[in-house]
Design a protein around this motif. Structure first.
Motif, short mmCIF file in Angstrom:
data_model
loop_
_atom_site.label_atom_id
_atom_site.label_comp_id
_atom_site.label_asym_id
_atom_site.label_seq_id
_atom_site.Cartn_x
_atom_site.Cartn_y
_atom_site.Cartn_z
N ALA A 1 0.99 -4.55 -3.55
CA ALA A 1 0.21 -3.53 -2.85
C ALA A 1 0.48 -2.16 -3.45
CB ALA A 1 0.56 -3.53 -1.36
N THR A 2 1.76 -1.88 -3.77
CA THR A 2 2.05 -0.57 -4.38
C THR A 2 1.46 -0.53 -5.79
OG1 THR A 2 4.27 -1.40 -3.90
CG2 THR A 2 3.93 0.97 -3.70
N ALA A 3 1.46 -1.68 -6.46
CA ALA A 3 0.95 -1.71 -7.83
C ALA A 3 -0.54 -1.38 -7.86
CB ALA A 3 1.20 -3.08 -8.46
N VAL A 4 -1.30 -1.88 -6.88
CA VAL A 4 -2.72 -1.55 -6.86
C VAL A 4 -2.97 -0.25 -6.11
CG1 VAL A 4 -3.45 -3.94 -7.09
CG2 VAL A 4 -3.25 -2.94 -4.81
N ARG A 5 -1.90 0.51 -5.89
CA ARG A 5 -1.98 1.86 -5.33
C ARG A 5 -2.56 1.92 -3.93
NH1 ARG A 5 -1.22 5.87 -9.50
NH2 ARG A 5 -0.63 4.69 -11.35
N LEU A 6 -2.25 0.90 -3.14
CA LEU A 6 -2.56 1.03 -1.72
C LEU A 6 -1.64 2.10 -1.15
CD1 LEU A 6 -3.02 -2.57 -0.28
CD2 LEU A 6 -4.74 -0.84 -0.80
N PRO A 7 -2.06 2.77 -0.07
CA PRO A 7 -1.16 3.77 0.53
C PRO A 7 0.14 3.11 0.97
CG PRO A 7 -3.33 3.81 1.57
CD PRO A 7 -3.33 2.68 0.60
N PHE A 8 1.22 3.91 0.98
CA PHE A 8 2.55 3.39 1.33
C PHE A 8 2.54 2.66 2.67
CE2 PHE A 8 6.70 4.11 3.41
CZ PHE A 8 7.52 3.45 2.52
N GLY A 9 1.92 3.31 3.67
CA GLY A 9 1.90 2.73 5.02
C GLY A 9 1.20 1.37 5.04
N MET A 10 0.09 1.31 4.35
CA MET A 10 -0.66 0.06 4.28
C MET A 10 0.17 -1.03 3.62
SD MET A 10 -3.46 -1.39 4.96
CE MET A 10 -5.13 -0.81 4.89
N SER A 11 0.87 -0.68 2.54
CA SER A 11 1.69 -1.67 1.84
C SER A 11 2.77 -2.21 2.76
CB SER A 11 2.35 -1.06 0.61
OG SER A 11 1.44 -0.30 -0.13
N VAL A 12 3.41 -1.29 3.49
CA VAL A 12 4.48 -1.71 4.40
C VAL A 12 3.93 -2.63 5.47
CG1 VAL A 12 6.08 -0.91 6.17
CG2 VAL A 12 5.92 0.31 4.01
N PHE A 13 2.80 -2.22 6.07
CA PHE A 13 2.21 -3.02 7.13
C PHE A 13 1.87 -4.42 6.62
CE2 PHE A 13 -1.49 -4.70 9.31
CZ PHE A 13 -1.07 -4.67 10.62
N GLY B 1 4.22 -5.76 11.93
CA GLY B 1 3.68 -4.88 10.89
C GLY B 1 3.70 -3.43 11.34
N PHE B 2 3.23 -3.19 12.56
CA PHE B 2 3.21 -1.81 13.07
C PHE B 2 4.62 -1.26 13.23
CE2 PHE B 2 -1.24 -2.56 14.64
CZ PHE B 2 -1.79 -1.52 13.91
N LEU B 3 5.51 -2.09 13.78
CA LEU B 3 6.88 -1.63 14.00
C LEU B 3 7.52 -1.23 12.68
CD1 LEU B 3 9.20 -1.25 16.05
CD2 LEU B 3 9.99 -3.51 15.39
N THR B 4 7.38 -2.12 11.68
CA THR B 4 7.98 -1.84 10.38
C THR B 4 7.39 -0.55 9.80
OG1 THR B 4 8.10 -4.22 10.09
CG2 THR B 4 8.55 -2.88 8.16
N LEU B 5 6.09 -0.39 10.01
CA LEU B 5 5.43 0.83 9.54
C LEU B 5 6.04 2.06 10.19
CD1 LEU B 5 3.12 2.20 8.05
CD2 LEU B 5 1.64 1.68 9.97
N VAL B 6 6.18 2.02 11.52
CA VAL B 6 6.75 3.17 12.23
C VAL B 6 8.17 3.46 11.72
CG1 VAL B 6 7.43 4.06 14.49
CG2 VAL B 6 5.36 2.70 14.29
N VAL B 7 8.93 2.39 11.54
CA VAL B 7 10.31 2.55 11.08
C VAL B 7 10.35 3.18 9.69
CG1 VAL B 7 12.41 1.35 10.42
CG2 VAL B 7 11.19 0.65 12.46
N MET B 8 9.55 2.62 8.78
CA MET B 8 9.58 3.14 7.41
C MET B 8 9.11 4.59 7.38
SD MET B 8 10.91 0.96 5.40
CE MET B 8 10.52 1.41 3.74
N ASN B 9 8.10 4.92 8.19
CA ASN B 9 7.63 6.31 8.24
C ASN B 9 8.74 7.24 8.70
OD1 ASN B 9 5.12 6.12 7.21
ND2 ASN B 9 4.11 5.78 9.17
#
Ligand code: ATP
Ligand code: MG
Lengths: 225, 248, 285
Positions: free
Chosen positions: A130-142, A194-202
């Motif tokens: 996901a990061t390689a195809v340049r998806l946003p960070f949040g999207m990749s984490v989710f 997915g959402f929880l991990t996103l919130v945490v990583m943010n």
């Protein structure tokens, strides 16, 4: 998703243990290498195991109303790497069996395979692509966290279907059945996770950029071994 | 954690963990070797009786520890009980009615319960630190043992930290809606994640201060009359396996 | 043997993030003395302590143990750390095993001692901190003060010459503080040099033979508590003076001199006794 103690036939239980063993060995080798370079990693990984255990006992607010618990697989894999997560996850699963009677000794191998091997590797593979195809960070984490959960649950369904193939439809019918049944609980769980991990990583990125860098295993210099 | 309570207080607290380990393993073997529902039932009864009458685990406590696992087993068996029909009309899910299949499910259920009884016998009578030193004697790699030791010690520290934060957040209405709740939980986990680094760094420094420069090593304390207990446990274990195999 | 067991000579230390935590700090810790290290938050007490057993290495300057410069080789550090024991502030970040006995055996195991010796030392250390009765309890079921005592036992079991304690009284209730003081007193009587960092001025005033006051990474003053804790610059740095000293001062303004026998009270009990002595003296002219 845990498989209950004693649920799998003996041959399957042994088979999955054998399948998990090389990953554990590989993980231990990579951990030992890390420790010999950065001795503080010994403590880090031990505390990380406790963190994962405690995390899995937290109640997540669920969209559908049923209560569920985070697995921490995605988060752990992104922070500590998939290889190290096999032994860490193994310890956590063993503790869940011993302290909470959740999962079991005979099914430890199978549970490690789905939750501490397939899940983490899937999470990291998805996160990297996901990061390689340049998806946003949040999207990749989710995506990494929720798809890792889905991969874990598909693996468990496959393990059960292999052990208990349908009398007429064989493995595919049984697999479809287990996938269908578990979907009720597992899909909302994956989304929540997915959402929880996103919130945490943010939160981590926002407030603790330094620690996030340290997660790339840069030791705090100045401390003498 | 319920298993913790009895692990430190039961009558067999000072029985050699090796003996308890051997008997548990025999219990698992017997559980898997039992071929009939009757044999499974016997193994379950014997293992439960050992825990309740031998180790003196209160029966209510035993049931409370086992209940979540039994519920989980019920759900798992239910998932075996249904089958999926493709395109043959009627309901897509039907209940299994084939007697062979039914007896197979009963067999699985029996095996699962017996294995659970064996597991509970160990965990209700043996503190985890004893199990870890037992694993050390079984030559489990040091790194894995270190992970376990640290994990066991730290999980109480971290859960205490979680409880404090949760209480503080609830006091500020941080869990009143689902979104709020998810955000609060996220904050909590993020905070905990940072603690992983801080605490492990502090532990590392403390270990250095006590002259550690390798695996974590602790002195093992011998258990009184362990040879006798091991012999007894082995004898009982073999008997249990034989019973499971021989009972039709 | 010289009086100085550990000596810092112009030690400076900068954390990796650039904070200068010690600047040109020179101080001496005397053998068999009770030393209190005082200083405001961030004065550098903990950083200085981390130098005393070689966890941190000075950016410049030198440290000596028994007048021999610290050696930072593997063997040098092993030797140093077996002689200089360190008890950190938070028990939860220095207990490794959930079993009390196991944790206390950790240090001696690292020293590579034989089983019999370790077993004896563990028992003695637990006895010394009055924890022998709780040796079988899991660490997570102990109270904060009990955990703290396990930490001290863990260091004692290594039989060090010096024990350094970072804010040992923080978080303890009055009874626990008293018990811990008694433990420290026994250790001191047994010939161990004790160094304590504390914010409790009254405790330091009553307990210490020697006080070191730190300010912004350096030594501001050193001497006996009576001599230095009443100096204005020290009072400024610490924000207060010991209560007992304040009371004695107020009484002296009223013309009551407690110095009667040439010795000023330093603890509450001594003060009460001294006042009682003065009153009886005045009752029977
Ligand atoms: N790991 C670290 N990284 C960067 N700076 C640090 C670190 N530890 C301490 N410092 C800084 O070094 C200075 C001295 O800190 P130190 O902890 O030695 O003070 P202290 O006297 O022990 O304070 P306290 O009474 O609050 O414990 C402070 O300015 C502090 O912010
Ligand atoms: Mg400090």
């Amino acid at each position: 998703m845990h498989i209950m103690e004693g649920f799998l036939p003996v041959t399957h239980a042994i088979g999955w243990s054998i399948a998990s063993a090389p990953f554990i060995a590989l993980g231990l080798r990579s951990i030992n290498k890390k420790i010999s370079e950065h001795p503080e990693q010994r403590m880090l990984l031990g505390v990380a195991a406790a963190f994962t255990f405690v995390l899995s006992a937290l109640k997540m607010p669920s969209v559908t109303g049923s209560s569920s618990h985070p697995t921490g697989t995605g988060l752990g894999a992104i922070l500590f790497g998939p290889t190290a997560l096999a032994p860490i996850g193994g310890v956590v699963l063993l503790f869940q069996a011993l302290l909470l009677a959740h999962g079991g000794i005979t099914t430890l191998g199978a549970n490690i395979f789905s939750m501490a091997i397939v899940g983490p590797f899937a999470a990291v593979a998805i996160f990297r692509s996901a990061t390689a195809v340049r998806l946003p960070f949040g999207m990749s984490v989710f995506l990494a966290a929720s798809l890792a959960d889905l991969m874990t649950y598909l693996t468990t369904a496959a393990q059960l279907a292999l052990a208990f193939p349908d009398a007429t439809g064989g493995f595919p019918a049984s697999f479809a059945k287990f996938v269908g049944i578990f979907a009720i609980t597992q899909i909302p769980l994956a989304i929540c996770e997915g959402f929880l991990t996103l919130v945490v990583m943010n939160a981590l990125v926002r407030f603790n950029a330094r620690e996030l860098q340290e997660m790339q295993v840069t030791p705090r210099s100045g401390v003498r071994a | 954690m319920l298993t913790e309570q009895s692990a430190y207080t039961n009558r067999w607290r000072w029985v050699s963990p090796t003996a308890k380990g051997i008997f548990t393993c025999s219990g698992l073997v017997a559980a898997c070797a039992a071929t009939s529902p009757r044999a499974s039932l016997l193994v379950i009864t014997l293992l439960m009786a050992t825990a309740i009458f031998g180790a003196g685990i209160p029966i209510t406590h035993y049931l409370r520890v086992g209940a979540p696992a039994m519920l989980f087993l019920g759900a798992s068996c239910l998932s075996l009980l249904v089958t999926l029909n493709f395109g043959s009309g009627g309901s897509p899910l039907t209940l299994q009615s084939n007697p062979d299949e039914l007896s197979r499910i009963v067999h699985i259920c029996g095996r699962s319960c017996a294995c659970l009884a064996a597991l509970l016998l160990l965990t209700l009578t043996t503190p985890l630190s004893d199990i870890i030193s037992l694993l050390r004697r079984c030559r489990v790699p040091d790194t894995l043992l270190d992970l376990m030791t640290l994990c066991y010690r730290t999980l109480f520290v971290l859960s205490a930290a979680i409880h404090e934060t949760l209480t503080a957040q609830s006091a500020r209405l941080g869990h009143s809606t689902v979104t709020q709740s998810l955000r609060s939980l996220g904050g909590l986990v993020a905070n905990l994640t940072i603690q992983v680094w801080q605490r492990s760094q502090a532990l590392h420094i403390a270990a250095l201060a006590r002259n550690n420069d390798g695996a974590l090593r602790f002195l093992e304390y011998p258990f009184a009359r362990s040879a006798r207990h091991i012999t007894l446990a082995s004898g009982a274990g073999i008997t249990l396996i034989l019973l499971a195999v021989l009972i039709p | 043997m010289s009086d100085a067991i550990i000596r810092l000579e112009n030690v400076s230390y900068r954390y990796p993030d650039g904070t200068a935590a010690l600047t040109d700090c020179s101080l001496t810790i005397n053998r068999n003395k009770r030393t209190a290290v005082l200083g405001a938050n961030g004065a550098g007490k903990t950083t200085m302590f981390l130098h005393l057993n070689g966890i941190l290495q000075p950016s410049s300057g030198r440290l000596f143990r028994d007048d021999i410069p610290f050696e930072y080789s593997r063997t040098g550090l092993r030797k140093l750390r077996s002689k200089v024991g360190m008890v950190f502030q938070n028990p939860d970040s220095q207990l490794f095993s959930a079993s009390v006995q196991e944790d206390v055996s950790f240090g001696p195991m690292n020293l590579g001692l034989d089983t019999t010796t370790i077993r004896r030392r563990v028992a003695e250390a637990l006895g010394a901190v009055a924890m022998a009765g709780l040796a079988d309890k899991p660490v997570h079921n102990l109270s904060y003060g009990q955990k703290k005592r396990v930490c001290i036992a863990g260091v004692l079991a290594m039989e060090p010459e010096v024990i350094i304690l970072d804010e040992p009284m923080a978080g303890l209730d009055a009874a626990m503080q008293e018990e811990l003081t008694a433990v420290l007193e026994r250790l001191h009587a047994g010939g161990i040099t004790i160094v304590i960092a504390t914010h409790d001025l009254d405790f330091a005033y009553g307990w210490a033979d020697q006080a070191l006051v730190m300010q912004s990474g350096g030594l501001l003053a050193h001497g006996t508590p009576e001599d230095i804790l009443l100096r204005p610059e020290v009072g400024n740095a610490l924000g207060t003076i010991p209560q007992i000293a304040e009371i004695i001062h107020s009484l002296s303004l009223l013309g009551i001199d407690l110095r009667g026998n040439g010795y000023l009270p330093r603890t509450r009990n001594e003060l009460v006794a001294a006042i009682a002595a003065v009153t009886t003296r005045e009752d029977t002219p």
